[in-house]
Design an enzyme around this catalytic site. Structure first.
Site, PDB file in Angstrom:
ATOM      1  N   SER A 195       0.792  -1.227   0.000  1.00 43.12           N
ATOM      2  CA  SER A 195       0.000   0.000   0.000  1.00 43.12           C
ATOM      3  C   SER A 195       0.826   1.280   0.000  1.00 43.12           C
ATOM      4  CB  SER A 195      -0.947  -0.003   1.199  1.00 43.12           C
ATOM      5  OG  SER A 195      -0.230  -0.224   2.394  1.00 43.12           O
ATOM      6  N   HIS A 223      -5.477  -3.129  -2.664  1.00 44.04           N
ATOM      7  CA  HIS A 223      -5.178  -2.131  -3.703  1.00 44.04           C
ATOM      8  C   HIS A 223      -5.145  -2.731  -5.107  1.00 44.04           C
ATOM      9  CE1 HIS A 223      -4.242   0.977  -0.724  1.00 44.04           C
ATOM     10  NE2 HIS A 223      -3.789  -0.033  -0.012  1.00 44.04           N
ATOM     11  N   LYS A 255     -11.736   1.169  -1.410  1.00 48.53           N
ATOM     12  CA  LYS A 255     -10.689   1.733  -2.274  1.00 48.53           C
ATOM     13  C   LYS A 255     -11.214   1.827  -3.711  1.00 48.53           C
ATOM     14  CE  LYS A 255      -7.443   0.901   1.254  1.00 48.53           C
ATOM     15  NZ  LYS A 255      -6.805  -0.077   2.106  1.00 48.53           N
TER      16      LYS A 255
HETATM   17  C1  LIG Z   1      -6.594  -0.180   3.505  1.00 50.46           C
HETATM   18  C2  LIG Z   1      -6.055  -1.521   3.732  1.00 50.46           C
HETATM   19  C3  LIG Z   1      -6.673  -2.386   4.630  1.00 50.46           C
HETATM   20  C4  LIG Z   1      -7.784  -1.951   5.536  1.00 50.46           C
HETATM   21  O1  LIG Z   1      -8.971  -1.799   4.867  1.00 50.46           O
HETATM   22  P1  LIG Z   1     -10.093  -0.868   5.494  1.00 50.46           P
HETATM   23  O2  LIG Z   1     -11.342  -1.278   4.834  1.00 50.46           O
HETATM   24  O3  LIG Z   1      -9.683   0.546   5.181  1.00 50.46           O
HETATM   25  O4  LIG Z   1     -10.106  -1.120   6.976  1.00 50.46           O
HETATM   26  C5  LIG Z   1      -6.197  -3.687   4.707  1.00 50.46           C
HETATM   27  N1  LIG Z   1      -5.144  -4.079   3.975  1.00 50.46           N
HETATM   28  C6  LIG Z   1      -4.511  -3.252   3.126  1.00 50.46           C
HETATM   29  C7  LIG Z   1      -3.343  -3.747   2.339  1.00 50.46           C
HETATM   30  C8  LIG Z   1      -4.942  -1.945   2.990  1.00 50.46           C
HETATM   31  O5  LIG Z   1      -4.300  -1.109   2.193  1.00 50.46           O
END
Ligand SMILES: *Cc1c(COP(=O)(O)O)cnc(C)c1O
Length: 422
Positions: A195, A223, A255
């Site tokens: 990320s 992502h 996302k």
């Molecule tokens: C953003 C993210 C999460 C968490 O997801 P949320 O729905 O925002 O709690 C988990 N793993 C990765 C790799 C992320 O980038």
């Protein structure tokens, strides 16, 4: 001075401030234009947003709001309870079935956030008899799940398949020593796309060593889902990996899908087990059904509007060639996450502030989100950006980079002796 003493708390905050590590939030007042998530009004200033995870620009798509509205008209807003009590609505169930079909798996289970999905999955599948092997740069939620599970946690150098194989091998040697072979499991944990760096895990190799060592590979594709692969199915599509090779896939909905929530997908037996055992699933209210309805609409757009991925790929290529021509230090990333690694927190912060004065919002990402000494500008691109947006960003980056040369040189001098003693 006790830990909850106000003086102690204030001193902690002041120490963060002095290290340029204190975090502040940007309060967004409104969109400059309805439907366009890349232009924000913030305290009377118009900012072009280059740090959201809304990679396809779906967060402001009218189809999501319409689907949520239609659902709310009919069912109201709150889910009312946890899924296992009386909070599991038709809209949730339909979304689970759509996500299972989309990911090519028997079942999917919704969680309210990706953080909870990872925490729940890891703690349900591993306990103190087991070994978790994780990439050093895995998301905090996987690592927190690992810690909470009580399993042995072994971390390998980022993307180092040989090191991961070695850890699997030595975990294998533990079998039978303690509680007995039957109760010892090995799980290999990785992000699909990292990320804060934007690089993609060596998934085919990790799948191969997992199979070889009888370990379960779990990929968190927060992502990648929606963004990568010809049809947006993420890093597993890119690497041509089947549900057999990657038994559990975690994806987030906040996302690229522009919504909120997360899911875990796998075979029916595993998902049923998680439903019985994942504590963040059991003990937390279900997301509002309208959120599930909006997410279903987003999932349709992910599949029907491939142009969003094509445009995003074009923007990534434009950004990389222009930034490279401008002499900016690019990271090896082919995804919409394009960080410029700066090093010192103060410098990253100064660059972010200079960009903001020029009308661009790119947050400075600092430890503990990234390793010490690697503070960065985490630039992200979205299908909602235009080529002109990207060119204007590169021009602004080149300007602030040039103007920060003395600051960067001074910080490198200051950092050198510290590095040697630490
Ligand atoms: C953003 C993210 C999460 C968490 O997801 P949320 O729905 O925002 O709690 C988990 N793993 C990765 C790799 C992320 O980038």
């Amino acid at each position: 001075m006790g830990k909850l003493d106000p003086a102690w708390l204030a001193a902690q905050l002041q120490a963060l401030e002095q290290r340029h590590a204190r975090r502040h939030r940007l309060t967004i007042d409104s969109l400059a234009r309805v439907g366009n998530p890349t232009r924000l009004w913030v305290g009377g200033q118009l900012l072009r947003n280059f740090c959201s995870n809304d990679y396809l620009g779906l967060s402001t798509h009218p189809a999501l709001a319409q689907a949520a509205n239609a659902c709310m008209q009919q069912f109201g807003f709150g889910a009312g309870a946890a899924h296992l009590v009386t909070g599991h609505w038709r809209a949730h169930h339909a979304l689970e079935e759509q996500l299972a079909a989309f990911t090519g798996r028997e079942r999917a289970l919704l969680f309210s956030t990706g953080y909870m999905a990872n925490l729940g999955t890891v703690t349900a599948l591993a306990d103190r008899h087991d070994t978790l092997i994780a990439d050093r740069l895995c998301h905090a939620s996987l690592l927190d799940g690992a810690r909470l599970s009580g399993a042995k946690l072994r971390r390998f150098a980022h993307a180092d398949v040989t090191a991961a194989a070695r850890l699997l091998e030595s975990a294998r040697a533990d079998v039978g020593v303690g509680a007995g072979a039957a109760s010892t499991a090995r799980l290999l944990l990785t992000d699909g796309v990292f990320s804060m760096d934007g690089d993609i895990a060596p998934l085919a190799e990790l799948a191969a060593i997992s199979a070889q060592h009888d370990a379960m590979l779990i990929v968190d594709d927060a992502h990648g889902i929606g963004v990568l692969g010809a049809t947006g199915r993420g890093t597993l599509e890119l690497a041509h990996l089947s549900a057999h090779e990657v038994p559990l896939l975690v994806g987030t909905l906040g996302k690229a899908l522009g919504s909120f929530g997360a899911f875990v997908a796998g075979d029916a037996l595993l998902i049923d087990y998680l439903m019985q055992r994942a504590r963040p699933y059991i003990f937390s209210t279900a997301m509002p059904p309208a959120v599930a309805a909006a997410t279903s609409a987003a999932l349709k757009l992910v599949q029907s509007e491939g142009w969003r991925r094509a445009h995003l790929q074009l923007l990534i290529a434009r950004f990389r060639s222009a930034a490279s021509a401008a002499g900016l230090p690019l990271s090896p990333s082919s995804t919409p996450i394009q960080p410029l690694i700066i090093g010192a927190e103060a410098v990253a912060l100064a660059l972010s502030e200079a960009l903001k004065r020029l009308g661009f919002w790119v947050a400075a990402i600092r430890p503990p989100t990234v390793p010490p000494g690697t503070a960065r500008l985490r630039i992200t691109l979205s299908a909602a950006h235009t080529e002109e947006d990207v060119m204007a960003l590169v021009e602004a980056l080149a300007t602030v980079w040039r103007e920060s040369a003395p600051l960067r040189a001074a910080s490198q001098e200051a950092a050198a002796p510290v590095d040697q003693v630490s």
